[in-house]
Design a protein around this motif. Sequence first.
Motif, PDB file in Angstrom:
ATOM      1  N   VAL A  40       0.851  -1.050   0.019  1.00  0.00           N
ATOM      2  CA  VAL A  40       0.034  -0.072   0.173  1.00  0.00           C
ATOM      3  C   VAL A  40       1.021   1.137  -0.001  1.00  0.00           C
ATOM      4  CG1 VAL A  40      -1.676   1.411   1.262  1.00  0.00           C
ATOM      5  CG2 VAL A  40      -1.997  -1.259   1.031  1.00  0.00           C
ATOM      6  N   ILE A  41       1.801   1.134   0.868  1.00  0.00           N
ATOM      7  CA  ILE A  41       2.744   2.480   0.725  1.00  0.00           C
ATOM      8  C   ILE A  41       3.521   2.508  -0.449  1.00  0.00           C
ATOM      9  CG2 ILE A  41       4.897   3.340   1.890  1.00  0.00           C
ATOM     10  CD1 ILE A  41       4.021   2.413   4.407  1.00  0.00           C
ATOM     11  N   GLY A  42       3.767   1.484  -1.370  1.00  0.00           N
ATOM     12  CA  GLY A  42       4.358   1.713  -2.412  1.00  0.00           C
ATOM     13  C   GLY A  42       3.512   2.244  -3.538  1.00  0.00           C
ATOM     14  N   ARG A  46       3.925   5.774  -5.439  1.00  0.00           N
ATOM     15  CA  ARG A  46       4.108   5.477  -6.835  1.00  0.00           C
ATOM     16  C   ARG A  46       5.210   4.531  -7.278  1.00  0.00           C
ATOM     17  NH1 ARG A  46       0.860   8.919  -9.914  1.00  0.00           N
ATOM     18  NH2 ARG A  46       2.321   8.541 -11.852  1.00  0.00           N
ATOM     19  N   ARG A  47       5.345   3.522  -6.428  1.00  0.00           N
ATOM     20  CA  ARG A  47       6.476   2.561  -6.782  1.00  0.00           C
ATOM     21  C   ARG A  47       5.765   1.218  -6.562  1.00  0.00           C
ATOM     22  NH1 ARG A  47       8.452   1.163  -1.459  1.00  0.00           N
ATOM     23  NH2 ARG A  47       7.837   2.663   0.066  1.00  0.00           N
ATOM     24  N   SER A 313       1.391   9.205   4.842  1.00  0.00           N
ATOM     25  CA  SER A 313       0.953  10.398   4.561  1.00  0.00           C
ATOM     26  C   SER A 313       1.691  11.645   5.668  1.00  0.00           C
ATOM     27  CB  SER A 313      -0.656  10.751   4.589  1.00  0.00           C
ATOM     28  OG  SER A 313      -1.002   9.673   3.729  1.00  0.00           O
ATOM     29  N   LEU A 314       1.855  11.107   6.910  1.00  0.00           N
ATOM     30  CA  LEU A 314       2.278  12.226   7.734  1.00  0.00           C
ATOM     31  C   LEU A 314       3.629  12.154   8.080  1.00  0.00           C
ATOM     32  CD1 LEU A 314      -0.968  12.080   9.998  1.00  0.00           C
ATOM     33  CD2 LEU A 314      -0.392  13.652   8.171  1.00  0.00           C
ATOM     34  N   LEU A 315       4.143  13.166   8.741  1.00  0.00           N
ATOM     35  CA  LEU A 315       5.681  13.195   9.333  1.00  0.00           C
ATOM     36  C   LEU A 315       5.554  12.870  10.709  1.00  0.00           C
ATOM     37  CD1 LEU A 315       7.031  16.218   7.375  1.00  0.00           C
ATOM     38  CD2 LEU A 315       7.463  13.836   6.860  1.00  0.00           C
TER      39      LEU A 315
END
Length: 438
Positions: A40-42, A46-47, A313-315
């Motif tokens: 999902v993070i990929g 966009r990887r 999405s967040l830092l």
Amino acid sequence: MSNAEALANDPLWLVIVKAVIILVFLLTSVLFAVWFERRVIGRLQRRPGPNRKGPFGLLQSVADAVKLLTKEDITVRASDKVLYIVAPAISVFCAFLIFAVIPFGPVTHIPGTDIYTPLQLTDFPVAVLFILACAALGVYGIVLGGWASGSVYPLMGAVRSTAQVISYELAMGLSLVTVFLLSGTMSTSGIVEAQADRWWAWPLFPAFILYVISMVGETNRLPFDLPEAEGELVAGFMTEYSSMKFAWYFLAEYMNMVNVSAVAATLFLGGWHAPWPASWAGADFLNSGIFPPIWLIIKIWLLMFVFVWIRGSLLRFRYDQFMRFGWKVLIPVGLAWVVFFSVGREAFDAWGRDLNVYDAVAGLVGILLTISVISFITDSKEARAAREAATEEPEPEVLDAFAGGYPVPPLPHQTLPPSPRSGRTVEASATRTPEGGE
């Protein structure tokens, strides 16, 4: 037959089978969660994510587990040997306990026998307090692991974890008070049964949002992963761990993600009940057989997606922002919501009004209040940035005084370029002798 009576009649072999099924479910969920998060993070970034080991990279988690099993197991000389080894086991053991009170379905007949049993290992009147207690005890694994490592960075991570638990356990407890008021019980199966016609996420929307934020902080996930904080503490409380001891902490973290998602689904999203269109249509067959566990698992993984979405999405917060958010935002909001909901419901009951109407109105007011708080926080940040930009001294504008053909004096925000003769004057004074000669 009630859940308590059915569970009391369970034979020992059935209890063992249920425990084994829960253990297998959690271990399988952790393997899938690692793959799910990376995929999902990929996609969010966009990887492709893992796509080599097995179809769609599904065996990547298995490869990672084998790698951790075969890595060299290092023990720090300065560590407290007993606590250094026991600490990860405490975290894993407490993570296993929580799922014992999560109901997967109603009382069900086991084929081939005359046994009717709920799809749940155990239940008791204060099951939700048992969940909170297990979550709090699990933090001892982090605290003891950081202290027993005999190193500075793990100790700092352990201290941060202690402060984090105190802050966010309070907010989580406040978010559950209105659930107890509305359900009239602290039993997990009783709370699920009370949501047969509606889910508590609507009338208790602020409590639901408060719980979701607190569960992210409780599991040390971004943006609340201050006990690990690899950017400043190397890896925090896990710095001195390797091989299987590191894997135990890794396992406990992902198990806790599944646990808190299951608790949120049970207390706010109807548990094993079918989604509301099916419930309102009277499709009772969707709440029996194999369907209840499927509904619960779907809700769990929707909340797991929220975990991954937030991480992508967040830092990470600064530590002061993190503590300020817990004590000055979450806890006051939780207290205000408890007072508003309980006082309003009691007033409606005293006036003889329909409590269902109040619950619907309270949910709408809660949604509006949540949106208002988020907008206020966002606007405050923007206003603060605007004030900081306004107080900054602007760069003076360089004025070409002869641009119009005649000299013009500079305005207050303008400055003249350096005179071309000033450089020659400085050079001449530097080469002049003390007697005045050149």
